[in-house]
Scaffold this motif. Structure first.
Motif, PDB file in Angstrom:
ATOM      1  N   TYR A   1       0.851  -1.179   0.000  1.00 33.18           N
ATOM      2  CA  TYR A   1       0.000   0.000   0.000  1.00 33.18           C
ATOM      3  C   TYR A   1       0.894   1.238   0.000  1.00 33.18           C
ATOM      4  CZ  TYR A   1      -3.627  -3.261   1.654  1.00 33.18           C
ATOM      5  OH  TYR A   1      -4.495  -4.295   1.797  1.00 33.18           O
ATOM      6  N   GLY A   2       0.526   2.231  -0.755  1.00 32.10           N
ATOM      7  CA  GLY A   2       1.324   3.448  -0.797  1.00 32.10           C
ATOM      8  C   GLY A   2       0.979   4.299  -1.989  1.00 32.10           C
ATOM      9  N   GLY A   3       1.918   5.155  -2.378  1.00 27.67           N
ATOM     10  CA  GLY A   3       1.704   6.018  -3.514  1.00 27.67           C
ATOM     11  C   GLY A   3       2.071   5.337  -4.815  1.00 27.67           C
ATOM     12  N   THR A   4       1.612   5.899  -5.907  1.00 25.93           N
ATOM     13  CA  THR A   4       1.872   5.311  -7.218  1.00 25.93           C
ATOM     14  C   THR A   4       3.335   5.444  -7.629  1.00 25.93           C
ATOM     15  OG1 THR A   4       1.160   7.408  -8.193  1.00 25.93           O
ATOM     16  CG2 THR A   4      -0.459   5.632  -8.098  1.00 25.93           C
ATOM     17  N   ASN A   5       4.091   6.287  -6.932  1.00 31.76           N
ATOM     18  CA  ASN A   5       5.500   6.434  -7.304  1.00 31.76           C
ATOM     19  C   ASN A   5       6.305   5.178  -7.026  1.00 31.76           C
ATOM     20  OD1 ASN A   5       5.312   6.664  -4.566  1.00 31.76           O
ATOM     21  ND2 ASN A   5       6.650   8.452  -4.376  1.00 31.76           N
ATOM     22  N   GLY A   6       5.740   4.231  -6.261  1.00 31.39           N
ATOM     23  CA  GLY A   6       6.433   2.972  -6.011  1.00 31.39           C
ATOM     24  C   GLY A   6       6.143   1.909  -7.048  1.00 31.39           C
ATOM     25  N   TYR A   7       5.372   2.252  -8.091  1.00 31.24           N
ATOM     26  CA  TYR A   7       4.954   1.287  -9.104  1.00 31.24           C
ATOM     27  C   TYR A   7       5.245   1.812 -10.505  1.00 31.24           C
ATOM     28  CZ  TYR A   7       2.229  -1.303  -5.625  1.00 31.24           C
ATOM     29  OH  TYR A   7       1.839  -2.038  -4.537  1.00 31.24           O
ATOM     30  N   ALA A   8       5.606   0.894 -11.371  1.00 26.37           N
ATOM     31  CA  ALA A   8       5.669   1.205 -12.803  1.00 26.37           C
ATOM     32  C   ALA A   8       4.265   1.030 -13.389  1.00 26.37           C
ATOM     33  CB  ALA A   8       6.655   0.273 -13.501  1.00 26.37           C
TER      34      ALA A   8
ATOM     35  N   GLY B   1     -13.291  -2.385  -1.451  1.00 32.53           N
ATOM     36  CA  GLY B   1     -12.573  -2.091  -2.676  1.00 32.53           C
ATOM     37  C   GLY B   1     -11.077  -1.899  -2.515  1.00 32.53           C
ATOM     38  N   PHE B   2     -10.443  -1.461  -3.587  1.00 30.81           N
ATOM     39  CA  PHE B   2      -8.981  -1.355  -3.657  1.00 30.81           C
ATOM     40  C   PHE B   2      -8.646  -0.250  -4.644  1.00 30.81           C
ATOM     41  CE2 PHE B   2      -4.660  -2.602  -4.781  1.00 30.81           C
ATOM     42  CZ  PHE B   2      -4.162  -3.190  -3.620  1.00 30.81           C
ATOM     43  N   LEU B   3      -7.627   0.548  -4.331  1.00 30.97           N
ATOM     44  CA  LEU B   3      -7.199   1.609  -5.241  1.00 30.97           C
ATOM     45  C   LEU B   3      -6.041   1.119  -6.110  1.00 30.97           C
ATOM     46  CD1 LEU B   3      -7.327   4.661  -2.819  1.00 30.97           C
ATOM     47  CD2 LEU B   3      -8.767   4.331  -4.828  1.00 30.97           C
TER      48      LEU B   3
ATOM     49  N   LEU C   1      -2.915   6.783  -5.194  1.00 35.28           N
ATOM     50  CA  LEU C   1      -2.786   5.792  -4.125  1.00 35.28           C
ATOM     51  C   LEU C   1      -2.957   4.378  -4.658  1.00 35.28           C
ATOM     52  CD1 LEU C   1      -4.988   7.590  -1.448  1.00 35.28           C
ATOM     53  CD2 LEU C   1      -2.497   7.620  -1.607  1.00 35.28           C
ATOM     54  N   VAL C   2      -2.331   3.438  -3.976  1.00 36.07           N
ATOM     55  CA  VAL C   2      -2.494   2.013  -4.271  1.00 36.07           C
ATOM     56  C   VAL C   2      -2.855   1.301  -2.976  1.00 36.07           C
ATOM     57  CG1 VAL C   2      -1.381  -0.089  -5.111  1.00 36.07           C
ATOM     58  CG2 VAL C   2      -0.819   2.109  -6.150  1.00 36.07           C
ATOM     59  N   GLY C   3      -3.900   0.509  -3.009  1.00 35.33           N
ATOM     60  CA  GLY C   3      -4.280  -0.278  -1.837  1.00 35.33           C
ATOM     61  C   GLY C   3      -5.298   0.418  -0.967  1.00 35.33           C
ATOM     62  N   LYS C   4      -5.117   0.289   0.367  1.00 37.98           N
ATOM     63  CA  LYS C   4      -6.042   0.844   1.368  1.00 37.98           C
ATOM     64  C   LYS C   4      -5.182   1.356   2.523  1.00 37.98           C
ATOM     65  CE  LYS C   4      -7.361  -3.275   1.135  1.00 37.98           C
ATOM     66  NZ  LYS C   4      -7.907  -4.641   1.295  1.00 37.98           N
ATOM     67  N   LEU C   5      -4.763   2.592   2.459  1.00 37.75           N
ATOM     68  CA  LEU C   5      -3.759   3.101   3.380  1.00 37.75           C
ATOM     69  C   LEU C   5      -4.375   3.584   4.688  1.00 37.75           C
ATOM     70  CD1 LEU C   5      -2.634   3.518   0.363  1.00 37.75           C
ATOM     71  CD2 LEU C   5      -1.046   5.100   1.426  1.00 37.75           C
ATOM     72  N   ASP C   6      -3.735   3.235   5.800  1.00 38.92           N
ATOM     73  CA  ASP C   6      -4.156   3.757   7.092  1.00 38.92           C
ATOM     74  C   ASP C   6      -3.835   5.242   7.225  1.00 38.92           C
ATOM     75  OD1 ASP C   6      -5.114   1.331   7.885  1.00 38.92           O
ATOM     76  OD2 ASP C   6      -3.324   0.754   8.997  1.00 38.92           O
ATOM     77  N   SER C   7      -2.782   5.669   6.542  1.00 39.25           N
ATOM     78  CA  SER C   7      -2.298   7.031   6.718  1.00 39.25           C
ATOM     79  C   SER C   7      -3.044   8.051   5.870  1.00 39.25           C
ATOM     80  CB  SER C   7      -0.805   7.099   6.369  1.00 39.25           C
ATOM     81  OG  SER C   7      -0.591   6.685   5.026  1.00 39.25           O
ATOM     82  N   CYS C   8      -3.943   7.598   4.995  1.00 40.00           N
ATOM     83  CA  CYS C   8      -4.666   8.506   4.112  1.00 40.00           C
ATOM     84  C   CYS C   8      -6.150   8.492   4.454  1.00 40.00           C
ATOM     85  CB  CYS C   8      -4.459   8.102   2.654  1.00 40.00           C
ATOM     86  SG  CYS C   8      -2.753   8.324   2.097  1.00 40.00           S
ATOM     87  N   PRO C   9      -6.877   9.497   4.013  1.00 42.60           N
ATOM     88  CA  PRO C   9      -8.299   9.574   4.350  1.00 42.60           C
ATOM     89  C   PRO C   9      -9.096   8.385   3.816  1.00 42.60           C
ATOM     90  CG  PRO C   9      -7.514  11.639   3.432  1.00 42.60           C
ATOM     91  CD  PRO C   9      -6.422  10.638   3.222  1.00 42.60           C
ATOM     92  N   VAL C  10     -10.225   8.149   4.454  1.00 46.05           N
ATOM     93  CA  VAL C  10     -11.152   7.146   3.951  1.00 46.05           C
ATOM     94  C   VAL C  10     -11.943   7.796   2.826  1.00 46.05           C
ATOM     95  CG1 VAL C  10     -13.017   5.571   4.541  1.00 46.05           C
ATOM     96  CG2 VAL C  10     -11.284   6.143   6.241  1.00 46.05           C
ATOM     97  N   LEU C  11     -11.547   7.534   1.603  1.00 46.36           N
ATOM     98  CA  LEU C  11     -12.150   8.196   0.451  1.00 46.36           C
ATOM     99  C   LEU C  11     -13.441   7.493   0.037  1.00 46.36           C
ATOM    100  CD1 LEU C  11      -8.853   8.607  -1.544  1.00 46.36           C
ATOM    101  CD2 LEU C  11     -10.191  10.492  -0.631  1.00 46.36           C
ATOM    102  N   PRO C  12     -14.586   8.168   0.089  1.00 44.42           N
ATOM    103  CA  PRO C  12     -15.840   7.526  -0.345  1.00 44.42           C
ATOM    104  C   PRO C  12     -15.792   6.917  -1.732  1.00 44.42           C
ATOM    105  CG  PRO C  12     -16.317   9.523   0.861  1.00 44.42           C
ATOM    106  CD  PRO C  12     -14.817   9.488   0.687  1.00 44.42           C
ATOM    107  N   PRO C  13     -15.029   7.448  -2.713  1.00 42.67           N
ATOM    108  CA  PRO C  13     -14.959   6.732  -3.992  1.00 42.67           C
ATOM    109  C   PRO C  13     -14.422   5.316  -3.857  1.00 42.67           C
ATOM    110  CG  PRO C  13     -14.168   8.971  -4.263  1.00 42.67           C
ATOM    111  CD  PRO C  13     -14.356   8.755  -2.788  1.00 42.67           C
TER     112      PRO C  13
END
Length: 399
Positions: free
Chosen positions: A185-192, A239-241, A247-259
């Protein structure tokens, strides 16, 4: 026939608390609880059992069953069938899976990943994937229950949770050495880009496989619905981002996004005139409806009769930085007091999934969007919310 229910959101997050919301009719995160209902809670399945209604749970969800994970929800049903082998269920003795190890493969948890791979290897000898065994058992059990005049039948499938690799992909030739198995889980900068595309493909294949496995059970369910009055509710999970909002996954450190945390809810005609399609609803709201259908009593909460009540979404821990207050128009992020941050407003019409969430939102919440009286009633004086008290007071205009 069933029809979709709009405006449905998770209340408590994640697996066990959401089920606790359903069983008790309360938002469990407000009591700072992670796990199963307390012995002092009202639980609708227990209430039904007390008047002779048989209850049964069929699940491959090891998180709600195994005591070491805070589960044991099988205790709230007369009978339970537990299918082993989903996710990182400690079902098989773990071994080092060296053939798929690669320093180029990002991983959220190597131990989680190793357990999953060992489990997948054992699926064939166990009779197939856990989701296929789950729905086969559910079909057999439902045929038995149809002979009872009144019963509650709860099927809980965990198999759409990541990881999504299938046994056919365990051959290293079929799985590139940089394709994620247990995605961090994290930001998209960790993924190609091709890694995110691979995750989406894995997810789509698993959803299709679970859907196909459920078809025989659906046939039995159709028979049951012809045999008498049946109230059917189908709820998705959260769901999953895959790169949305950066964002990727379901992060504890980020808001609970209704989308992400909207539910997909489908209800049979028995719920018509009992559930307002246009009202904001959460899983805890269904408890009162279930009890009404079953003819049992439910200790009503003061929030049930509030019209157009805002939804409160939390993560069941005083350590997380935000609570989400959702309405039809958008959602407000309420920050923990020690962050010294004002609530921030995100209008639904302005949300852009291609942009990072930190770059969106407004510092001012439109007047009249959130009913401060209702929000004050919902949050009450619960201990978990004390960490957010000054921010909540800013939101509702209290002194």
């Amino acid at each position: 026939m069933t029809h979709p229910l709009l405006h449905a959101c998770c209340g408590s997050f994640p697996t066990v608390p959401m089920r606790t919301d359903l069983l008790t009719g309360q938002l469990s995160f407000l009591q700072r609880r992670w796990a199963r209902p307390l012995n002092t809670d009202f639980v609708f399945t227990k209430s039904a059992a007390n008047v002779g209604i048989k209850t049964r749970l069929i699940t491959d969800n090891y998180v709600i069953i195994l005591p070491q994970l805070g589960g044991m929800m099988d205790e709230f049903f007369d009978g339970c069938i537990f299918i082993r082998g989903s996710g990182s269920d400690p079902w098989q003795e773990t071994v080092t899976w060296s053939s798929l190890h690669s320093s180029r493969r990002p991983s959220r948890s190597l131990s989680f990943e190793q357990q999953f791979l060992v489990n997948v290897q054992a699926w064939e000898s166990a009779g197939g994937p856990p989701y296929r065994r789950l729905f086969d058992e559910a079909g057999r059990a439902l045929r038995q229950e149809i002979t009872n005049e009144r019963f509650i039948f709860w099927v809980d499938c965990f198999s759409t949770h990541e990881p999504w690799i299938s046994p056919q992909q365990l051959d290293p030739k079929n799985l590139p050495d940089d394709e994620p198995i247990s995605p961090p889980y994290g930001g998209t900068n960790g993924y190609a880009p091709h890694q995110l595309a691979a995750l989406r493909m894995q997810y789509a294949k698993r959803i299709a496989a679970v859907d196909a496995a459920g078809l025989p059970f659906i046939s039995v369910l159709q028979e049951a619905m012809k045999s008498g009055d049946v109230a059917l509710a189908v709820l998705s999970d959260h769901g999953f981002l895959f790169g949305e909002y950066g964002l990727v996954g379901k992060l504890d450190s980020c808001p609970v996004l209704p989308p992400l945390y909207d539910l997909v809810a489908w209800l049979s005609p028995h719920f018509e005139n009992r559930v307002d399609d246009n009202r904001l609803l959460q899983p805890s709201d269904f408890t009162n409806v279930f009890c009404e259908l079953l003819g049992t009593s439910f200790p009503s909460a003061p929030t049930q009769n509030l019209p157009d009540r805002p939804q409160v979404i939390g993560r069941n821990s005083p350590e997380v930085p935000t609570i989400t207050i959702a309405t039809r128009e958008g959602f407000a992020l309420v920050f923990r007091d020690d962050l010294n941050t004002f609530p921030r407003w995100y209008a639904q019409s302005k949300l852009d999934a291609s942009r990072a969430w930190e770059m969106q939102g407004e510092p001012t919440i439109p007047r009249g969007v959130i009913d401060s009286r209702q929000l004050r009633i919902i949050l009450g004086q619960q201990p978990w919310v004390e960490n957010f008290r000054s921010s909540v007071n800013q939101l509702i205009g209290a002194t």
